[in-house]
Design a protein around this motif. Structure first.
Motif, PDB file in Angstrom:
ATOM      1  N   THR A   1     -28.419 -33.463   1.745  1.00 46.51           N
ATOM      2  CA  THR A   1     -27.786 -32.687   2.815  1.00 46.51           C
ATOM      3  C   THR A   1     -26.336 -32.425   2.447  1.00 46.51           C
ATOM      4  N   LEU A   2     -25.724 -31.408   3.091  1.00 47.94           N
ATOM      5  CA  LEU A   2     -24.316 -31.122   2.848  1.00 47.94           C
ATOM      6  C   LEU A   2     -23.443 -32.196   3.483  1.00 47.94           C
ATOM      7  N   LEU A   3     -22.465 -32.627   2.734  1.00 48.63           N
ATOM      8  CA  LEU A   3     -21.516 -33.634   3.228  1.00 48.63           C
ATOM      9  C   LEU A   3     -20.166 -33.003   3.537  1.00 48.63           C
ATOM     10  N   LEU A   4     -19.883 -31.863   2.885  1.00 47.94           N
ATOM     11  CA  LEU A   4     -18.613 -31.173   3.067  1.00 47.94           C
ATOM     12  C   LEU A   4     -18.872 -29.699   3.388  1.00 47.94           C
ATOM     13  N   ASP A   5     -18.140 -29.217   4.370  1.00 49.76           N
ATOM     14  CA  ASP A   5     -18.194 -27.794   4.743  1.00 49.76           C
ATOM     15  C   ASP A   5     -17.032 -27.112   4.027  1.00 49.76           C
ATOM     16  N   ARG A   6     -17.350 -26.245   3.048  1.00 45.85           N
ATOM     17  CA  ARG A   6     -16.319 -25.627   2.223  1.00 45.85           C
ATOM     18  C   ARG A   6     -16.180 -24.135   2.581  1.00 45.85           C
ATOM     19  N   SER A   7     -14.970 -23.698   2.567  1.00 38.74           N
ATOM     20  CA  SER A   7     -14.687 -22.259   2.645  1.00 38.74           C
ATOM     21  C   SER A   7     -13.449 -22.019   1.801  1.00 38.74           C
ATOM     22  N   ARG A   8     -13.042 -20.765   1.691  1.00 37.58           N
ATOM     23  CA  ARG A   8     -11.838 -20.495   0.884  1.00 37.58           C
ATOM     24  C   ARG A   8     -10.590 -21.066   1.543  1.00 37.58           C
ATOM     25  N   HIS A   9     -10.666 -21.323   2.852  1.00 34.16           N
ATOM     26  CA  HIS A   9      -9.460 -21.735   3.580  1.00 34.16           C
ATOM     27  C   HIS A   9      -9.456 -23.211   3.979  1.00 34.16           C
ATOM     28  N   HIS A  10     -10.610 -23.869   3.917  1.00 38.05           N
ATOM     29  CA  HIS A  10     -10.608 -25.264   4.369  1.00 38.05           C
ATOM     30  C   HIS A  10     -11.780 -26.033   3.766  1.00 38.05           C
ATOM     31  N   VAL A  11     -11.627 -27.370   3.808  1.00 43.36           N
ATOM     32  CA  VAL A  11     -12.708 -28.301   3.465  1.00 43.36           C
ATOM     33  C   VAL A  11     -12.805 -29.288   4.615  1.00 43.36           C
ATOM     34  N   ARG A  12     -14.009 -29.370   5.196  1.00 41.94           N
ATOM     35  CA  ARG A  12     -14.177 -30.294   6.329  1.00 41.94           C
ATOM     36  C   ARG A  12     -15.434 -31.127   6.132  1.00 41.94           C
ATOM     37  N   LEU A  13     -15.413 -32.310   6.722  1.00 43.71           N
ATOM     38  CA  LEU A  13     -16.598 -33.165   6.689  1.00 43.71           C
ATOM     39  C   LEU A  13     -17.635 -32.661   7.671  1.00 43.71           C
ATOM     40  N   THR A  14     -18.871 -32.623   7.240  1.00 45.98           N
ATOM     41  CA  THR A  14     -19.955 -32.326   8.170  1.00 45.98           C
ATOM     42  C   THR A  14     -20.262 -33.604   8.956  1.00 45.98           C
ATOM     43  N   PRO A  15     -21.030 -33.536  10.043  1.00 43.89           N
ATOM     44  CA  PRO A  15     -21.418 -34.759  10.755  1.00 43.89           C
ATOM     45  C   PRO A  15     -22.064 -35.775   9.813  1.00 43.89           C
ATOM     46  N   ALA A  16     -22.908 -35.298   8.882  1.00 47.13           N
ATOM     47  CA  ALA A  16     -23.528 -36.216   7.912  1.00 47.13           C
ATOM     48  C   ALA A  16     -22.463 -36.803   6.986  1.00 47.13           C
ATOM     49  N   GLY A  17     -21.470 -35.974   6.632  1.00 44.09           N
ATOM     50  CA  GLY A  17     -20.399 -36.435   5.755  1.00 44.09           C
ATOM     51  C   GLY A  17     -19.563 -37.533   6.386  1.00 44.09           C
ATOM     52  N   LYS A  18     -19.334 -37.436   7.715  1.00 45.64           N
ATOM     53  CA  LYS A  18     -18.556 -38.464   8.410  1.00 45.64           C
ATOM     54  C   LYS A  18     -19.273 -39.808   8.384  1.00 45.64           C
ATOM     55  N   VAL A  19     -20.577 -39.767   8.599  1.00 43.59           N
ATOM     56  CA  VAL A  19     -21.358 -41.008   8.544  1.00 43.59           C
ATOM     57  C   VAL A  19     -21.364 -41.561   7.125  1.00 43.59           C
ATOM     58  N   PHE A  20     -21.558 -40.664   6.154  1.00 44.53           N
ATOM     59  CA  PHE A  20     -21.620 -41.091   4.754  1.00 44.53           C
ATOM     60  C   PHE A  20     -20.276 -41.670   4.303  1.00 44.53           C
ATOM     61  N   LEU A  21     -19.179 -41.123   4.769  1.00 42.02           N
ATOM     62  CA  LEU A  21     -17.849 -41.596   4.405  1.00 42.02           C
ATOM     63  C   LEU A  21     -17.650 -43.047   4.851  1.00 42.02           C
ATOM     64  N   LYS A  22     -18.078 -43.317   6.071  1.00 38.20           N
ATOM     65  CA  LYS A  22     -17.910 -44.678   6.589  1.00 38.20           C
ATOM     66  C   LYS A  22     -18.672 -45.687   5.725  1.00 38.20           C
ATOM     67  N   ASP A  23     -19.915 -45.349   5.391  1.00 39.68           N
ATOM     68  CA  ASP A  23     -20.727 -46.267   4.578  1.00 39.68           C
ATOM     69  C   ASP A  23     -20.226 -46.328   3.139  1.00 39.68           C
ATOM     70  N   ALA A  24     -19.727 -45.204   2.612  1.00 40.45           N
ATOM     71  CA  ALA A  24     -19.229 -45.178   1.244  1.00 40.45           C
ATOM     72  C   ALA A  24     -18.009 -46.081   1.104  1.00 40.45           C
ATOM     73  N   ARG A  25     -17.130 -46.025   2.097  1.00 38.64           N
ATOM     74  CA  ARG A  25     -15.956 -46.913   2.068  1.00 38.64           C
ATOM     75  C   ARG A  25     -16.378 -48.385   2.091  1.00 38.64           C
ATOM     76  N   ARG A  26     -17.374 -48.680   2.927  1.00 35.24           N
ATOM     77  CA  ARG A  26     -17.850 -50.069   3.021  1.00 35.24           C
ATOM     78  C   ARG A  26     -18.451 -50.527   1.697  1.00 35.24           C
ATOM     79  N   ILE A  27     -19.237 -49.664   1.064  1.00 32.43           N
ATOM     80  CA  ILE A  27     -19.859 -50.014  -0.219  1.00 32.43           C
ATOM     81  C   ILE A  27     -18.799 -50.225  -1.301  1.00 32.43           C
TER      82      ILE A  27
END
Length: 302
Positions: free
Chosen positions: A46-72
């Motif tokens: 699934t997409l973890l980051l929402d990319r455009s020419r003007h911004h990069v944002r975390l998707t809802p899945a990306g926010k969850v994945f970030l929390k677990d990635a930091r813990r790991i």
């Protein structure tokens, strides 16, 4: 399979929300970083980051994945540090066996210093006679043993002498010698002795026989006991007298009087030593030996 490197790259991108800054922080160029993140998303499904020419944002899945990635990543860092500490003997466990008489005045200070210097090391301790300690070392049941020397036929063990220990004479409280402060060994020639069995600890037995032989007689041994506390119990019961480690004075038994050995030129002694198997590569052994050496050295009279 997700790699540690990919998790770290994702976390940096998620924190910077800018591929250029993230690439600079990771010391890499931007195109390979973009490819790495796309590969990670493909693995996750699934997409973890929402990319455009003007911004990069975390998707809802990306926010969850970030929390677990930091813990790991944190857990991985802890695991690496613990492994390094274990390799240096700063973490892990140590099984230690000791002769009970050594626990009274010597081991407590060593234990205190060791736990202060190595708080994350787990100590498992048991008390045994020297003969049984040697057997336990050879069966790999203990890592380190504080034994009474000398030991014979132990070429498979490493011995580290610790400290020469003195003896005192234990007599029943109602004994004719009980009020004296010190007594010569030769004055005990007619006495009945409670002894430590040579089969359980040759060092103690040899010290008694050697002291009496030097005084010109062979001791009349009427009873044996394989624990020093048991020896003192027999002395308290009036069955005889005994030559025991000076540390046993600290037990302060009501029915036992402790007398100094007056033979000042060559008073009987025995040696305490640490023993461990040559095949034992537990690094905590050397950490414990280092602490023990410092404690003993600090306790020597200046």
């Amino acid at each position: 399979m997700i790699e540690y490197r990919q998790l770290r790259q994702f976390v940096v991108v998620a924190e910077e929300l800018n591929f250029g800054r993230a690439a600079e922080k990771l010391h890499m160029s931007q195109p390979p970083l973009s490819v790495a993140i796309r590969n990670l998303e493909h693995t996750v499904g699934t997409l973890l980051l929402d990319r455009s020419r003007h911004h990069v944002r975390l998707t809802p899945a990306g926010k969850v994945f970030l929390k677990d990635a930091r813990r790991i990543l944190q857990q991985t860092h802890v695991a690496i540090e613990r492994a390094r500490r274990a390799a240096l003997g700063e973490e892990g466990s140590l099984s230690l066996s000791f002769v009970p008489s050594a626990a009274i005045d010597l081991l407590p200070d060593i234990f205190k210093r060791f736990q202060h210097d190595y708080p994350t090391v787990h100590l498992q301790v048991t008390a045994e006679t020297t003969t049984r300690q040697v057997e336990a070392l050879r069966r790999a049941e203990v890592d380190l043993a504080l034994v009474v020397g000398p030991l014979h036929e132990v070429s498979d063990l490493v011995l580290v002498d610790l400290k020469a220990q003195g003896f005192v004479i234990a007599v029943p409280r109602n004994h004719a010698l009980a009020e004296q402060k010190s007594v010569r060994i030769k004055a005990l020639a007619a006495e009945r002795f409670i002894a430590f069995p040579a089969a359980e600890g040759a060092g103690f037995a040899a010290a008694l026989m050697g002291a009496c032989k030097a005084a010109g007689f062979s001791p009349k041994v009427v009873q044996e006991a394989s624990q020093m506390q048991a020896v003192l119990t027999l002395v308290a019961g009036g069955l005889g007298i005994a030559l025991v480690p000076a540390s046993m004075r600290m037990l302060a038994m009501t029915d036992v009087a402790f007398l100094d050995v007056a033979d000042l030129r060559s008073p009987p002694t025995y040696t305490l030593a640490f023993a461990y198997s040559q095949d034992n590569d537990n690094p905590v052994i050397q950490s414990f030996l280092s602490v023990a050496s410092k404690v003993v050295e600090g306790s020597r009279p200046r």
